[in-house]
Design a protein around this motif. Structure first.
Motif, PDB file in Angstrom:
ATOM      1  N   ALA A 125     -46.342  45.226 -21.456  1.00 20.11           N
ATOM      2  CA  ALA A 125     -45.113  44.867 -21.664  1.00 20.11           C
ATOM      3  C   ALA A 125     -44.530  44.159 -20.476  1.00 20.11           C
ATOM      4  CB  ALA A 125     -44.084  45.777 -21.883  1.00 20.11           C
ATOM      5  N   GLY A 126     -44.041  42.995 -20.562  1.00 17.01           N
ATOM      6  CA  GLY A 126     -43.497  42.156 -19.437  1.00 17.01           C
ATOM      7  C   GLY A 126     -43.038  40.840 -19.325  1.00 17.01           C
ATOM      8  N   ILE A 127     -42.626  39.961 -18.357  1.00 17.59           N
ATOM      9  CA  ILE A 127     -42.344  38.848 -18.376  1.00 17.59           C
ATOM     10  C   ILE A 127     -43.144  38.068 -17.199  1.00 17.59           C
ATOM     11  CG2 ILE A 127     -40.288  37.150 -18.170  1.00 17.59           C
ATOM     12  CD1 ILE A 127     -38.650  39.732 -18.770  1.00 17.59           C
ATOM     13  N   SER A 128     -43.690  36.909 -17.520  1.00 15.34           N
ATOM     14  CA  SER A 128     -43.854  36.231 -18.787  1.00 15.34           C
ATOM     15  C   SER A 128     -45.125  36.435 -19.677  1.00 15.34           C
ATOM     16  CB  SER A 128     -43.669  34.665 -18.382  1.00 15.34           C
ATOM     17  OG  SER A 128     -44.789  34.025 -17.864  1.00 15.34           O
ATOM     18  N   THR A 129     -44.889  36.103 -20.792  1.00 12.33           N
ATOM     19  CA  THR A 129     -46.215  36.034 -21.686  1.00 12.33           C
ATOM     20  C   THR A 129     -47.424  35.176 -21.023  1.00 12.33           C
ATOM     21  OG1 THR A 129     -44.813  36.525 -23.265  1.00 12.33           O
ATOM     22  CG2 THR A 129     -46.887  36.029 -24.082  1.00 12.33           C
ATOM     23  N   SER A 130     -46.944  33.824 -20.522  1.00 11.24           N
ATOM     24  CA  SER A 130     -48.067  32.875 -19.990  1.00 11.24           C
ATOM     25  C   SER A 130     -48.498  33.307 -18.850  1.00 11.24           C
ATOM     26  CB  SER A 130     -47.573  31.505 -20.222  1.00 11.24           C
ATOM     27  OG  SER A 130     -46.444  31.259 -19.720  1.00 11.24           O
ATOM     28  N   GLY A 131     -47.846  34.164 -18.018  1.00 12.74           N
ATOM     29  CA  GLY A 131     -48.160  34.388 -16.713  1.00 12.74           C
ATOM     30  C   GLY A 131     -48.687  35.887 -16.450  1.00 12.74           C
ATOM     31  N   VAL A 132     -47.865  37.065 -16.156  1.00 11.93           N
ATOM     32  CA  VAL A 132     -48.486  38.292 -15.842  1.00 11.93           C
ATOM     33  C   VAL A 132     -49.215  39.054 -17.064  1.00 11.93           C
ATOM     34  CG1 VAL A 132     -46.174  39.776 -16.553  1.00 11.93           C
ATOM     35  CG2 VAL A 132     -47.921  40.397 -14.906  1.00 11.93           C
ATOM     36  N   ILE A 133     -48.885  38.559 -18.244  1.00 12.75           N
ATOM     37  CA  ILE A 133     -49.495  39.086 -19.666  1.00 12.75           C
ATOM     38  C   ILE A 133     -50.767  38.690 -19.687  1.00 12.75           C
ATOM     39  CG2 ILE A 133     -49.229  39.639 -21.975  1.00 12.75           C
ATOM     40  CD1 ILE A 133     -47.345  41.351 -20.281  1.00 12.75           C
ATOM     41  N   LEU A 134     -50.760  37.200 -19.908  1.00  9.95           N
ATOM     42  CA  LEU A 134     -51.971  36.375 -20.000  1.00  9.95           C
ATOM     43  C   LEU A 134     -52.909  37.007 -19.048  1.00  9.95           C
ATOM     44  CD1 LEU A 134     -53.939  34.315 -21.547  1.00  9.95           C
ATOM     45  CD2 LEU A 134     -52.813  32.715 -20.344  1.00  9.95           C
ATOM     46  N   SER A 135     -52.639  36.658 -17.589  1.00 14.24           N
ATOM     47  CA  SER A 135     -53.516  37.026 -16.542  1.00 14.24           C
ATOM     48  C   SER A 135     -54.045  38.534 -16.351  1.00 14.24           C
ATOM     49  CB  SER A 135     -53.005  36.746 -15.376  1.00 14.24           C
ATOM     50  OG  SER A 135     -52.621  35.242 -15.157  1.00 14.24           O
ATOM     51  N   THR A 136     -53.163  39.503 -16.812  1.00 16.30           N
ATOM     52  CA  THR A 136     -53.536  40.772 -16.942  1.00 16.30           C
ATOM     53  C   THR A 136     -54.735  41.118 -18.061  1.00 16.30           C
ATOM     54  OG1 THR A 136     -51.436  41.441 -15.482  1.00 16.30           O
ATOM     55  CG2 THR A 136     -52.618  43.114 -16.872  1.00 16.30           C
ATOM     56  N   VAL A 137     -54.261  40.625 -19.276  1.00 20.05           N
ATOM     57  CA  VAL A 137     -55.010  40.749 -20.537  1.00 20.05           C
ATOM     58  C   VAL A 137     -56.483  40.317 -20.228  1.00 20.05           C
ATOM     59  CG1 VAL A 137     -55.901  39.819 -22.842  1.00 20.05           C
ATOM     60  CG2 VAL A 137     -53.324  40.777 -22.179  1.00 20.05           C
ATOM     61  N   ARG A 138     -56.517  38.892 -19.567  1.00 19.19           N
ATOM     62  CA  ARG A 138     -57.744  38.470 -19.186  1.00 19.19           C
ATOM     63  C   ARG A 138     -58.611  39.510 -18.360  1.00 19.19           C
ATOM     64  NH1 ARG A 138     -59.372  35.213 -23.334  1.00 19.19           N
ATOM     65  NH2 ARG A 138     -58.127  33.231 -23.529  1.00 19.19           N
ATOM     66  N   GLU A 139     -57.965  39.566 -16.966  1.00 19.71           N
ATOM     67  CA  GLU A 139     -58.894  40.620 -16.049  1.00 19.71           C
ATOM     68  C   GLU A 139     -58.937  42.117 -16.470  1.00 19.71           C
ATOM     69  OE1 GLU A 139     -58.596  41.742 -11.313  1.00 19.71           O
ATOM     70  OE2 GLU A 139     -57.087  40.287 -12.070  1.00 19.71           O
ATOM     71  N   ALA A 140     -58.066  42.411 -17.190  1.00 21.50           N
ATOM     72  CA  ALA A 140     -58.211  44.088 -17.827  1.00 21.50           C
ATOM     73  C   ALA A 140     -59.398  44.095 -18.838  1.00 21.50           C
ATOM     74  CB  ALA A 140     -56.983  44.505 -18.511  1.00 21.50           C
ATOM     75  N   ALA A 141     -59.616  43.011 -19.653  1.00 21.21           N
ATOM     76  CA  ALA A 141     -60.644  42.576 -20.543  1.00 21.21           C
ATOM     77  C   ALA A 141     -62.106  42.776 -19.832  1.00 21.21           C
ATOM     78  CB  ALA A 141     -60.569  41.620 -21.599  1.00 21.21           C
ATOM     79  N   ASP A 142     -61.846  42.069 -18.680  1.00 22.64           N
ATOM     80  CA  ASP A 142     -63.206  41.928 -18.027  1.00 22.64           C
ATOM     81  C   ASP A 142     -63.564  43.261 -17.306  1.00 22.64           C
ATOM     82  OD1 ASP A 142     -63.905  39.267 -18.545  1.00 22.64           O
ATOM     83  OD2 ASP A 142     -62.878  38.347 -16.825  1.00 22.64           O
ATOM     84  N   LYS A 143     -62.540  44.055 -17.141  1.00 28.75           N
ATOM     85  CA  LYS A 143     -62.767  45.464 -16.483  1.00 28.75           C
ATOM     86  C   LYS A 143     -62.958  46.277 -17.703  1.00 28.75           C
ATOM     87  CE  LYS A 143     -60.003  44.259 -12.461  1.00 28.75           C
ATOM     88  NZ  LYS A 143     -61.065  44.182 -11.540  1.00 28.75           N
ATOM     89  N   ASP A 144     -63.006  45.935 -18.550  1.00 31.07           N
ATOM     90  CA  ASP A 144     -63.376  46.781 -20.098  1.00 31.07           C
ATOM     91  C   ASP A 144     -62.296  48.012 -20.183  1.00 31.07           C
ATOM     92  OD1 ASP A 144     -65.804  45.638 -20.418  1.00 31.07           O
ATOM     93  OD2 ASP A 144     -66.915  46.871 -18.805  1.00 31.07           O
ATOM     94  N   PHE A 145     -61.087  47.523 -20.223  1.00 32.93           N
ATOM     95  CA  PHE A 145     -59.931  48.369 -20.462  1.00 32.93           C
ATOM     96  C   PHE A 145     -59.567  48.126 -22.123  1.00 32.93           C
ATOM     97  CE2 PHE A 145     -59.078  48.534 -15.904  1.00 32.93           C
ATOM     98  CZ  PHE A 145     -58.674  49.913 -15.801  1.00 32.93           C
ATOM     99  N   GLU A 146     -59.244  49.161 -22.768  1.00 29.83           N
ATOM    100  CA  GLU A 146     -58.724  48.926 -24.224  1.00 29.83           C
ATOM    101  C   GLU A 146     -57.345  48.436 -23.831  1.00 29.83           C
ATOM    102  OE1 GLU A 146     -57.993  51.633 -27.948  1.00 29.83           O
ATOM    103  OE2 GLU A 146     -59.406  52.382 -26.500  1.00 29.83           O
ATOM    104  N   MET A 147     -56.815  47.593 -24.782  1.00 32.23           N
ATOM    105  CA  MET A 147     -55.555  47.310 -24.480  1.00 32.23           C
ATOM    106  C   MET A 147     -54.647  47.013 -25.814  1.00 32.23           C
ATOM    107  SD  MET A 147     -55.880  44.114 -21.835  1.00 32.23           S
ATOM    108  CE  MET A 147     -57.339  43.529 -22.447  1.00 32.23           C
ATOM    109  N   VAL A 148     -53.388  47.097 -25.533  1.00 30.16           N
ATOM    110  CA  VAL A 148     -52.240  46.900 -26.549  1.00 30.16           C
ATOM    111  C   VAL A 148     -51.093  45.921 -25.799  1.00 30.16           C
ATOM    112  CG1 VAL A 148     -50.502  47.833 -27.864  1.00 30.16           C
ATOM    113  CG2 VAL A 148     -52.594  49.192 -27.829  1.00 30.16           C
TER     114      VAL A 148
END
Length: 190
Positions: A125-148
Motif C-alpha cells: 500500500a502506498g503513494i505513489s503507484t508509479s513511484g514506490v509501488i511500481l519500483s517495489t513490485v519490480r524489485e520484490a519480484a526479482d527477489k522472489d517475494f509473493e505479492m498483493v
C-alpha cells in the motif's frame, strides 16, 4: 505448499507526499482500513518513508528527481515532509524503514527485517503507484517475494497511470485486490 508469511508495507504515507497526491484526509480511509485489517489479523505492519541526510550525500546529480530535491532543500530525515502522517501513525512496535530511492528496498534495511521475520509475502500500500509501488513490485519480484497490491490503498497523481499499472502491469507479478477483498481472503483462512 505452506502458507506464506505476510507483512503489510505502508509506503511513503508521509506529509510531503500525502499532501501532493491526496485531495483530503478522507482519501486515507483505505490505507487506515488496510492497517487495521493487518493488525486485527496478526499481519505485521512495516512503515516505509523516503528521506535524505541533511547534506544529501546519497543523491547524485544524475538523478533528475532527487537532485532537484537536493537543490531546493527539504525531504531530510528530520524534515516535516518526511514524517508519517498522524492519521496512519505506526504503533511503537511497528518498524519504520527509511529508504533513499523509490523502491522500499533501495538504501534501506527492509530486506534484513523481512529475512529476520521469515517473511515471503508482501502486501503493498502506498503513494505513489508509479513511484514506490511500481519500483517495489519490480524489485520484490526479482527477489522472489509473493505479492498483493491493494489497488484502493495506492494512489497516484495520474489516475490513468494508476489504472494502467493496476490492470496491465502489476497482475503479471502480483495479485491485485482491494482492501476489502484482502480482508475477506484473510478471514477465509481463519
Amino acid at each position: 505448499m505452506k502458507e506464506a508469511k505476510s507483512v503489510l508495507l505502508v509506503m511513503d504515507l508521509q506529509a510531503g507526499i500525502v499532501k501532493g497526491n491526496l485531495q483530503d484526509s478522507a482519501a486515507l480511509a483505505p490505507f487506515q482500513q488496510a492497517i487495521q485489517t493487518a493488525r486485527n489479523s496478526g499481519v505485521p505492519v512495516i512503515f516505509v518513508r523516503v528521506a535524505f541526510r541533511s547534506n544529501y550525500p546519497e543523491v547524485s546529480e544524475k538523478n533528475k528527481i532527487f537532485s532537484a530535491i537536493s537543490k531546493r532543500g527539504g525531504f531530510t530525515e528530520t524534515d516535516e515532509a518526511t514524517q508519517i502522517v498522524p492519521e496512519v501513525a505506526p504503533l511503537p512496535e511497528e518498524p519504520i524503514v527509511v529508504k533513499r530511492r523509490f523502491s522500499a528496498f533501495s538504501g534501506s534495511d527492509l530486506q534484513e527485517i523481512l529475512r529476520a521475520k521469515h517473511i515471503d509475502k508482501l502486501v503493498l500500500a502506498g503513494i505513489s503507484t508509479s513511484g514506490v509501488i511500481l519500483s517495489t513490485v519490480r524489485e520484490a519480484a526479482d527477489k522472489d517475494f509473493e505479492m498483493v497490491v491493494l489497488s484502493d490503498a495506492c494512489a497516484d497523481s495520474d489516475v490513468q497511470v494508476h489504472d494502467t499499472l493496476m490492470q496491465k502491469v502489476f497482475p503479471k507479478q502480483a495479485e491485485v485486490m482491494t482492501v476489502q477483498q484482502w480482508q475477506e481472503s484473510l478471514q477465509s483462512m481463519e
